[in-house]
Design a protein around this motif. Structure first.
Motif, PDB file in Angstrom:
ATOM      1  N   MET A 236      24.131 -32.625   3.255  1.00  0.00           N
ATOM      2  CA  MET A 236      23.441 -31.345   3.389  1.00  0.00           C
ATOM      3  C   MET A 236      23.826 -30.727   4.725  1.00  0.00           C
ATOM      4  O   MET A 236      23.804 -31.399   5.751  1.00  0.00           O
ATOM      5  CB  MET A 236      21.936 -31.562   3.303  1.00  0.00           C
ATOM      6  N   ASN A 237      24.180 -29.474   4.689  1.00  0.00           N
ATOM      7  CA  ASN A 237      24.500 -28.716   5.889  1.00  0.00           C
ATOM      8  C   ASN A 237      23.174 -28.355   6.578  1.00  0.00           C
ATOM      9  O   ASN A 237      22.433 -27.488   6.105  1.00  0.00           O
ATOM     10  CB  ASN A 237      25.283 -27.468   5.483  1.00  0.00           C
ATOM     11  N   ILE A 238      22.876 -29.041   7.679  1.00  0.00           N
ATOM     12  CA  ILE A 238      21.582 -28.870   8.356  1.00  0.00           C
ATOM     13  C   ILE A 238      21.451 -27.457   8.932  1.00  0.00           C
ATOM     14  O   ILE A 238      20.367 -26.876   8.894  1.00  0.00           O
ATOM     15  CB  ILE A 238      21.388 -29.933   9.462  1.00  0.00           C
ATOM     16  N   GLU A 239      22.533 -26.886   9.426  1.00  0.00           N
ATOM     17  CA  GLU A 239      22.466 -25.527   9.969  1.00  0.00           C
ATOM     18  C   GLU A 239      22.086 -24.529   8.868  1.00  0.00           C
ATOM     19  O   GLU A 239      21.290 -23.619   9.097  1.00  0.00           O
ATOM     20  CB  GLU A 239      23.794 -25.118  10.616  1.00  0.00           C
ATOM     21  N   LEU A 240      22.669 -24.719   7.681  1.00  0.00           N
ATOM     22  CA  LEU A 240      22.316 -23.860   6.549  1.00  0.00           C
ATOM     23  C   LEU A 240      20.856 -24.066   6.163  1.00  0.00           C
ATOM     24  O   LEU A 240      20.139 -23.098   5.907  1.00  0.00           O
ATOM     25  CB  LEU A 240      23.232 -24.131   5.353  1.00  0.00           C
ATOM     26  N   LEU A 241      20.404 -25.318   6.137  1.00  0.00           N
ATOM     27  CA  LEU A 241      19.002 -25.590   5.826  1.00  0.00           C
ATOM     28  C   LEU A 241      18.070 -24.886   6.807  1.00  0.00           C
ATOM     29  O   LEU A 241      17.098 -24.244   6.399  1.00  0.00           O
ATOM     30  CB  LEU A 241      18.742 -27.095   5.833  1.00  0.00           C
ATOM     31  N   ILE A 242      18.372 -24.969   8.086  1.00  0.00           N
ATOM     32  CA  ILE A 242      17.540 -24.311   9.104  1.00  0.00           C
ATOM     33  C   ILE A 242      17.539 -22.797   8.892  1.00  0.00           C
ATOM     34  O   ILE A 242      16.497 -22.144   8.978  1.00  0.00           O
ATOM     35  CB  ILE A 242      18.012 -24.691  10.530  1.00  0.00           C
ATOM     36  N   GLU A 243      18.714 -22.234   8.600  1.00  0.00           N
ATOM     37  CA  GLU A 243      18.791 -20.790   8.335  1.00  0.00           C
ATOM     38  C   GLU A 243      17.914 -20.409   7.144  1.00  0.00           C
ATOM     39  O   GLU A 243      17.120 -19.476   7.209  1.00  0.00           O
ATOM     40  CB  GLU A 243      20.237 -20.379   8.069  1.00  0.00           C
ATOM     41  N   VAL A 244      18.058 -21.147   6.051  1.00  0.00           N
ATOM     42  CA  VAL A 244      17.321 -20.820   4.825  1.00  0.00           C
ATOM     43  C   VAL A 244      15.820 -21.022   5.020  1.00  0.00           C
ATOM     44  O   VAL A 244      15.017 -20.235   4.512  1.00  0.00           O
ATOM     45  CB  VAL A 244      17.857 -21.632   3.630  1.00  0.00           C
ATOM     46  N   LEU A 245      15.410 -22.041   5.761  1.00  0.00           N
ATOM     47  CA  LEU A 245      13.981 -22.239   6.018  1.00  0.00           C
ATOM     48  C   LEU A 245      13.377 -21.071   6.807  1.00  0.00           C
ATOM     49  O   LEU A 245      12.165 -20.878   6.783  1.00  0.00           O
ATOM     50  CB  LEU A 245      13.727 -23.556   6.747  1.00  0.00           C
ATOM     51  N   GLY A 246      14.210 -20.306   7.484  1.00  0.00           N
ATOM     52  CA  GLY A 246      13.732 -19.116   8.183  1.00  0.00           C
ATOM     53  C   GLY A 246      13.493 -17.929   7.258  1.00  0.00           C
ATOM     54  O   GLY A 246      12.838 -16.959   7.637  1.00  0.00           O
ATOM     55  N   TRP A 247      14.021 -18.000   6.044  1.00  0.00           N
ATOM     56  CA  TRP A 247      13.796 -16.937   5.065  1.00  0.00           C
ATOM     57  C   TRP A 247      12.383 -17.072   4.504  1.00  0.00           C
ATOM     58  O   TRP A 247      11.831 -18.157   4.454  1.00  0.00           O
ATOM     59  CB  TRP A 247      14.800 -17.022   3.928  1.00  0.00           C
ATOM     60  N   GLN A 248      11.814 -15.969   4.055  1.00  0.00           N
ATOM     61  CA  GLN A 248      10.451 -16.011   3.551  1.00  0.00           C
ATOM     62  C   GLN A 248      10.294 -15.082   2.362  1.00  0.00           C
ATOM     63  O   GLN A 248      10.971 -14.067   2.275  1.00  0.00           O
ATOM     64  CB  GLN A 248       9.460 -15.539   4.614  1.00  0.00           C
ATOM     65  N   SER A 249       9.355 -15.442   1.497  1.00  0.00           N
ATOM     66  CA  SER A 249       9.038 -14.554   0.392  1.00  0.00           C
ATOM     67  C   SER A 249       7.761 -14.982  -0.293  1.00  0.00           C
ATOM     68  O   SER A 249       7.652 -16.094  -0.790  1.00  0.00           O
ATOM     69  CB  SER A 249      10.170 -14.535  -0.630  1.00  0.00           C
ATOM     70  N   GLU A 250       6.826 -14.081  -0.325  1.00  0.00           N
ATOM     71  CA  GLU A 250       5.601 -14.314  -1.082  1.00  0.00           C
ATOM     72  C   GLU A 250       5.871 -13.992  -2.548  1.00  0.00           C
ATOM     73  O   GLU A 250       6.746 -13.186  -2.868  1.00  0.00           O
ATOM     74  CB  GLU A 250       4.484 -13.422  -0.548  1.00  0.00           C
ATOM     75  N   SER A 251       5.106 -14.612  -3.448  1.00  0.00           N
ATOM     76  CA  SER A 251       5.243 -14.320  -4.873  1.00  0.00           C
ATOM     77  C   SER A 251       5.060 -12.832  -5.114  1.00  0.00           C
ATOM     78  O   SER A 251       4.196 -12.196  -4.517  1.00  0.00           O
ATOM     79  CB  SER A 251       4.206 -15.098  -5.677  1.00  0.00           C
ATOM     80  N   SER A 252       5.886 -12.279  -5.968  1.00  0.00           N
ATOM     81  CA  SER A 252       5.900 -10.867  -6.360  1.00  0.00           C
ATOM     82  C   SER A 252       6.431  -9.942  -5.280  1.00  0.00           C
ATOM     83  O   SER A 252       6.448  -8.732  -5.465  1.00  0.00           O
ATOM     84  CB  SER A 252       4.519 -10.404  -6.821  1.00  0.00           C
ATOM     85  N   LYS A 253       6.876 -10.489  -4.145  1.00  0.00           N
ATOM     86  CA  LYS A 253       7.455  -9.662  -3.082  1.00  0.00           C
ATOM     87  C   LYS A 253       8.887 -10.085  -2.770  1.00  0.00           C
ATOM     88  O   LYS A 253       9.452  -9.703  -1.752  1.00  0.00           O
ATOM     89  CB  LYS A 253       6.599  -9.748  -1.817  1.00  0.00           C
ATOM     90  N   GLU A 254       9.481 -10.880  -3.660  1.00  0.00           N
ATOM     91  CA  GLU A 254      10.819 -11.414  -3.415  1.00  0.00           C
ATOM     92  C   GLU A 254      11.867 -10.323  -3.268  1.00  0.00           C
ATOM     93  O   GLU A 254      12.769 -10.439  -2.437  1.00  0.00           O
ATOM     94  CB  GLU A 254      11.255 -12.349  -4.564  1.00  0.00           C
ATOM     95  N   LYS A 255      11.754  -9.264  -4.063  1.00  0.00           N
ATOM     96  CA  LYS A 255      12.776  -8.207  -4.037  1.00  0.00           C
ATOM     97  C   LYS A 255      12.852  -7.529  -2.679  1.00  0.00           C
ATOM     98  O   LYS A 255      13.923  -7.085  -2.269  1.00  0.00           O
ATOM     99  CB  LYS A 255      12.516  -7.190  -5.146  1.00  0.00           C
ATOM    100  N   GLU A 256      11.752  -7.460  -1.980  1.00  0.00           N
ATOM    101  CA  GLU A 256      11.741  -6.841  -0.650  1.00  0.00           C
ATOM    102  C   GLU A 256      11.971  -7.865   0.459  1.00  0.00           C
ATOM    103  O   GLU A 256      12.578  -7.551   1.475  1.00  0.00           O
ATOM    104  CB  GLU A 256      10.404  -6.143  -0.369  1.00  0.00           C
ATOM    105  N   GLN A 257      11.452  -9.085   0.281  1.00  0.00           N
ATOM    106  CA  GLN A 257      11.406 -10.027   1.393  1.00  0.00           C
ATOM    107  C   GLN A 257      12.590 -10.991   1.468  1.00  0.00           C
ATOM    108  O   GLN A 257      13.012 -11.343   2.558  1.00  0.00           O
ATOM    109  CB  GLN A 257      10.101 -10.829   1.358  1.00  0.00           C
TER     110      GLN A 257
END
Length: 182
Positions: free
Chosen positions: A1-22
């Motif tokens: 697993m690419n740890i740098e990619l994991l850290i980047e992706v863990l910084g992404w966020q999205s609440e249910s029903s708000k994925e298209k914006e978030q």
């Protein structure tokens, strides 16, 4: 697993029903940035689910994940590595990493970078009743030899405010696909 990619992706966020914006704009930017190198075909259905195919094959392995999280959106979310743990903060307050869902997204992206042929799908609104997977385009999966879901089963197996780097969380620990026959 690419740890740098994991850290980047863990910084992404999205609440249910708000994925298209978030989260969708960030995911699309990432996919577009690796598309030329990896020859990706990126599609979106009318619900907003994202489908990616890499390479040519008679039968593909396929991994799916979902983009919504049980955590609310935090404007100043930061991921900190502390030894084997990744911890999320909003300012000085510790918050959930969203790892129960975002690790699946990171697994899919990692596989897109590492494998010659694969299909991945990113579903919306799964935390509120498998809405995205129930609305998905089943034709996308017609040439898949298997479909695995990169997600956790339940929430009692790990600390919900951190993601341990050497845990089973970084492998596909749960392979259930909640598609209903149409």
């Amino acid at each position: 697993m690419n740890i740098e990619l994991l850290i980047e992706v863990l910084g992404w966020q999205s609440e249910s029903s708000k994925e298209k914006e978030q989260i969708i704009p960030t995911l699309k930017n990432y996919l577009n940035s690796i598309s030329k190198k990896n020859s990706l075909v990126i599609e979106e259905d009318k619900h907003g689910n994202i489908y990616v195919t890499k390479g040519k094959a008679d039968l593909y392995p396929c991994i799916v994940s979902h983009l919504d999280q049980v955590h609310r959106f935090y404007p100043d979310k930061t991921i900190i590595r502390n030894g084997d743990f990744l911890i999320a903060f909003n300012g000085y307050s510790q918050i959930g990493t969203g790892g129960d869902d975002l690790v699946g997204v990171a697994i899919c992206l990692n596989l897109l970078n590492d494998m010659d042929t694969i299909k991945v799908a990113f579903f919306l609104q799964e935390e509120v009743g498998c809405i995205g997977s129930n609305a998905c385009d089943l034709n996308f999966f017609s040439d898949c030899k298997f479909i695995g879901q990169a997600d956790r089963k339940g929430n009692s197996d790990l600390d919900r405010k951190s993601t341990r780097l050497n845990s089973s969380h970084l492998v596909i620990s749960y392979a259930v696909f909640c598609l209903k026959k149409k």
